[in-house]
Write a protein that holds these residues in place. Structure first.
Motif, PDB file in Angstrom:
ATOM      1  N   ALA A  54       0.820  -1.209   0.000  1.00 52.54           N
ATOM      2  CA  ALA A  54       0.000   0.000   0.000  1.00 52.54           C
ATOM      3  C   ALA A  54       0.847   1.250   0.000  1.00 52.54           C
ATOM      4  N   ALA A  55       1.805   1.336  -0.934  1.00 53.48           N
ATOM      5  CA  ALA A  55       2.741   2.455  -0.965  1.00 53.48           C
ATOM      6  C   ALA A  55       2.014   3.771  -1.147  1.00 53.48           C
ATOM      7  N   PRO A  56       2.438   4.826  -0.404  1.00 56.61           N
ATOM      8  CA  PRO A  56       1.760   6.107  -0.520  1.00 56.61           C
ATOM      9  C   PRO A  56       2.010   6.754  -1.862  1.00 56.61           C
ATOM     10  N   GLY A  57       1.093   7.604  -2.278  1.00 51.16           N
ATOM     11  CA  GLY A  57       1.258   8.299  -3.541  1.00 51.16           C
ATOM     12  C   GLY A  57       2.211   9.462  -3.423  1.00 51.16           C
ATOM     13  N   ALA A  58       2.496  10.095  -4.545  1.00 52.88           N
ATOM     14  CA  ALA A  58       3.436  11.203  -4.550  1.00 52.88           C
ATOM     15  C   ALA A  58       2.814  12.472  -3.996  1.00 52.88           C
ATOM     16  N   GLU A  59       1.478  12.605  -4.078  1.00 50.27           N
ATOM     17  CA  GLU A  59       0.822  13.811  -3.617  1.00 50.27           C
ATOM     18  C   GLU A  59       0.817  13.877  -2.081  1.00 50.27           C
ATOM     19  N   PRO A  60       1.063  15.059  -1.505  1.00 53.44           N
ATOM     20  CA  PRO A  60       1.007  15.190  -0.045  1.00 53.44           C
ATOM     21  C   PRO A  60      -0.435  15.181   0.431  1.00 53.44           C
ATOM     22  N   PRO A  61      -0.676  14.897   1.719  1.00 47.34           N
ATOM     23  CA  PRO A  61      -2.050  14.972   2.255  1.00 47.34           C
ATOM     24  C   PRO A  61      -2.632  16.367   2.057  1.00 47.34           C
ATOM     25  N   ALA A  62      -3.942  16.429   1.817  1.00 49.60           N
ATOM     26  CA  ALA A  62      -4.605  17.710   1.560  1.00 49.60           C
ATOM     27  C   ALA A  62      -5.902  17.770   2.362  1.00 49.60           C
ATOM     28  N   ARG A  63      -6.415  19.003   2.566  1.00 52.18           N
ATOM     29  CA  ARG A  63      -7.675  19.192   3.260  1.00 52.18           C
ATOM     30  C   ARG A  63      -8.831  18.721   2.376  1.00 52.18           C
ATOM     31  N   PHE A  64      -9.829  18.067   2.991  1.00 52.16           N
ATOM     32  CA  PHE A  64     -10.993  17.664   2.219  1.00 52.16           C
ATOM     33  C   PHE A  64     -12.199  17.549   3.152  1.00 52.16           C
ATOM     34  N   ASP A  65     -13.367  17.619   2.565  1.00 51.33           N
ATOM     35  CA  ASP A  65     -14.626  17.540   3.302  1.00 51.33           C
ATOM     36  C   ASP A  65     -14.924  16.068   3.590  1.00 51.33           C
TER      37      ASP A  65
END
Length: 485
Positions: A330-341
């Protein structure tokens, strides 16, 4: 801490935990019960126990005002972890003096100081016991220090018995260490025992010298894989030592990780073949029926066959996704965590669930739920696994509830069912890869044992954590906590 510790209640609580162990209960539920019983005796607002591994710590038992931390990881590099593993074995800590996010979260919930006692076994820290209070005092008296130290030693004793502890298989008691070296005389008695041998076996030089080897001795030039009573595996080699005395030299190293990888590989092949066989067989059977008996089938029969093929193909696709994700850790993606609803993301994820699960869901999401920080695109996988699990272990048609709330630091959602429930000693094992509550060909509940493993991998990549607990009145609650956006 109160003016006087209620020693009667303290002893009664310990006796209750011992009676659980004597009746055959595993150590984890006994540990949780011990915390529940002694918390009022200490006048505490909450208690928790953190199990440490070479990779860091994790809260495996929590009660009272600290119950929300259950399942929370403490990375080895976290300043709070370093602080807890150094200094006196029993210490008083003000939350404002403790670095790291967790201390701030505890303080914001009104828990402003704690007494910490390290649980040590053979010089190895297996965990730490935390007694949390809303108000600080200048210092601990001798009785208070002794009580917390005593309780921590009692927990360490549970690890010595190994009745369900450590919870995590990579725990400190089974950690792989360096190679050991011993020299054995013709009578089979140890004449030399290096420091690494102590680390690998747990036997000190004083315990090993002039005594037989604590494991079998293979013939010269041969190797032997041997399983120790604590579950670890050793690779043992022996050879003749040149010179007088007919001495034998023995080298040994911990191969537990290698054995685990080999076992995982075998499990992967076994689980894959077992879980793929059913949908493939059904798809092939209905496809053959359509090909060989098309003209004799009614339109209703054909539509039903096509519907079953489609359902089984979807099951097959989901299983392949799980297997591929597990193989990739389950390798993490390149995008950093972001705010979401989070509320909107949960509603969108529900729309993509299988119809038989979607029809059973009951959503209760507050309109003002704060935003979370993480990977919105992965939430569908998390919700699918948790809701599918809830449906699988519940009666057909039984409702599955999804609720959410937030505090100052985190946003949480819960998937609750009224199914068969989960045993307290299984709440952490359920997150292991390929682990299942039942084994063999007569399992009542199908599955590859990968869903909860993937959920924990995904959630912790977002700096969150996930936990399971039995539900009051029957059933299970799965809770996911993510940082607030």
């Amino acid at each position: 801490m109160p003016e006087h510790t209620d020693l009667t209640a303290l002893i009664t609580g310990q006796r209750t935990a011992l009676e659980m162990l004597n009746s055959g209960s595993a150590a984890l539920p006994a540990l949780t019960r011990l915390l529940q019983e002694v918390q009022p005796a200490l006048g505490a607002a909450g208690m928790a126990f953190v199990e440490f591994t070479p990779q860091g710590g994790r809260v495996i038992a929590a009660t009272g005002a600290s119950e929300w931390t259950l399942g929370r990881p403490l990375p080895a590099s976290d300043p709070a972890t370093v602080c807890l593993l150094t200094g006196p074995s029993v210490q008083q800590v003000r939350m404002t003096h403790l670095p790291g996010h967790l201390a701030g979260e505890l303080a914001e919930r009104g828990l402003r100081w704690m007494v910490v006692g390290r649980a040590e076994l053979g010089g190895v820290t297996v965990g730490s016991l935390h007694v949390l209070y809303p108000e600080a005092r200048d210092s601990l008296d001798a009785t208070e220090r002794a009580v917390v130290g005593y309780l921590a030693a009692c927990v360490a004793h549970l690890y010595g018995n190994r009745n369900g502890l450590p919870v995590h298989t990579e725990g400190p008691v089974v950690a792989a260490l360096a190679d050991g070296l011993a020299v054995v005389d013709p009578d089979g008695r140890v004449r030399l025992w290096n420091p690494a041998a102590t680390q690998v076996t747990g036997h000190s030089a004083a315990e090993a010298l002039n005594r037989p080897l604590p494991f079998p001795l293979p013939p010269p030039g041969r190797a032997l894989d041997h399983r120790l009573p604590d579950g670890r595996w050793l690779k043992i080699n022996s050879g003749e030592l040149p010179g007088p005395g007919n001495l034998r030299v023995v080298t040994f190293r911990d191969i537990t990780d290698q054995q685990r990888r080999d076992r995982d590989r075998e499990l992967f092949v076994a689980v894959t073949s077992h879980e793929l066989r059913t949908p493939v067989t059904v798809i092939k059977g209905y496809a053959d029926t359509l090909c060989n008996h098309w003209d004799s089938l009614t339109d209703t029969d054909r539509r039903q066959a096509a519907l079953v093929i489609g359902q089984r193909a979807n099951e097959l696709a989901r299983l392949v996704d799980r297997l591929l994700s597990s193989a990739a850790e389950a390798a993490p993606g390149a995008e950093p965590p972001a705010r979401f609803d989070l509320g909107a993301a949960l509603r969108d994820a529900v729309a993509d669930l299988p119809a038989e699960i979607r029809e059973r869901l009951r959503l209760d999401l507050p309109a003002d739920l704060p935003r979370a920080c993480g990977f919105r695109q992965n939430l569908a996988t998390v919700l699918t696994e948790l809701s599918t699990n809830a449906g699988k272990y519940s009666l057909p048609g039984a409702p599955i509830e999804i609720t959410a709330d937030a505090d100052e630091q985190t946003v949480a959602f819960r998937v609750s069912d009224r199914g068969i429930g989960i045993r307290p000693e299984h709440v952490e094992r359920a997150f292991e890869r390929f682990w299942q509550g039942e084994s063999g060909d007569r399992r009542r509940y199908p599955g590859a044992g990968l869903g909860l493993y993937l959920v924990r991998q995904i959630v912790e990549q977002q700096n969150g954590w996930v936990s399971l607990r039995p539900r009051a009145g029957g059933g299970t609650v799965a809770e996911v906590r993510l940082p607030r956006g």
